[in-house]
Enzyme design. Sequence first.
Site, mmCIF file in Angstrom:
data_model
loop_
_atom_site.group_PDB
_atom_site.id
_atom_site.type_symbol
_atom_site.label_atom_id
_atom_site.label_comp_id
_atom_site.label_asym_id
_atom_site.label_seq_id
_atom_site.Cartn_x
_atom_site.Cartn_y
_atom_site.Cartn_z
ATOM 1 N N HIS A 167 0.862 -1.194 0.000
ATOM 2 C CA HIS A 167 0.000 0.000 0.000
ATOM 3 C C HIS A 167 0.886 1.228 0.000
ATOM 4 O O HIS A 167 1.935 1.265 0.653
ATOM 5 C CB HIS A 167 -0.944 0.009 1.205
ATOM 6 C CG HIS A 167 -0.289 -0.337 2.500
ATOM 7 N ND1 HIS A 167 0.017 -1.636 2.868
ATOM 8 C CD2 HIS A 167 0.143 0.450 3.522
ATOM 9 C CE1 HIS A 167 0.596 -1.634 4.049
ATOM 10 N NE2 HIS A 167 0.693 -0.380 4.468
ATOM 11 N N LEU A 168 0.425 2.214 -0.720
ATOM 12 C CA LEU A 168 1.104 3.503 -0.791
ATOM 13 C C LEU A 168 0.354 4.460 0.123
ATOM 14 O O LEU A 168 -0.835 4.722 -0.088
ATOM 15 C CB LEU A 168 1.074 4.001 -2.240
ATOM 16 C CG LEU A 168 1.734 5.337 -2.530
ATOM 17 C CD1 LEU A 168 3.245 5.265 -2.308
ATOM 18 C CD2 LEU A 168 1.442 5.763 -3.974
ATOM 19 N N HIS A 169 1.032 4.951 1.170
ATOM 20 C CA HIS A 169 0.454 5.989 2.020
ATOM 21 C C HIS A 169 0.587 7.331 1.300
ATOM 22 O O HIS A 169 1.655 7.640 0.747
ATOM 23 C CB HIS A 169 1.229 6.119 3.336
ATOM 24 C CG HIS A 169 1.123 4.968 4.277
ATOM 25 N ND1 HIS A 169 0.250 4.952 5.329
ATOM 26 C CD2 HIS A 169 1.803 3.797 4.331
ATOM 27 C CE1 HIS A 169 0.394 3.813 6.008
ATOM 28 N NE2 HIS A 169 1.331 3.094 5.428
#
Length: 114
Positions: free
Chosen positions: A100-102
């Site tokens: 996941h990309l924050h």
Amino acid sequence: MSDCLFCKINNGDISADILYQDDDVTVFKDVSPQAPVHFLVIPKKHITTLNDLESDDEALIGKMMIAAKNAAADLGIAESGFRTTMNCNSDGGQSVYHIHLHVLGGRQMNWPPG
Ligand code: AMP
């Protein structure tokens, strides 16, 4: 993957505040925001960590970045700026094992990160 939290968000088994979704990615608000704006970009495909990326995933990672910048613009943080982070494994601070990309914004970010 049946026991993966983010796979369950992808297929609707667990609800989330979804900002955008298409055949490849889902974008949703982080349940525990660390900034006034904090959302996550995840692939539909289950990839456990960044270490598990394969060359075939090259376009998918690009799509995640495009989805991130589009959502940042939609939420009004494109011009003020934002931070993108992908944590990998224990030392990286990864707690959910589906990449996941924050995306964080709406306040001044500090450097170096903690
Ligand atoms: P990381 O620690 O980098 O693996 O980030 C995982 C992120 O997922 C954290 O920022 C959590 O707050 C967030 N998170 C965990 N469960 C949920 C959920 N059900 N909906 C939205 N965000 C979540």
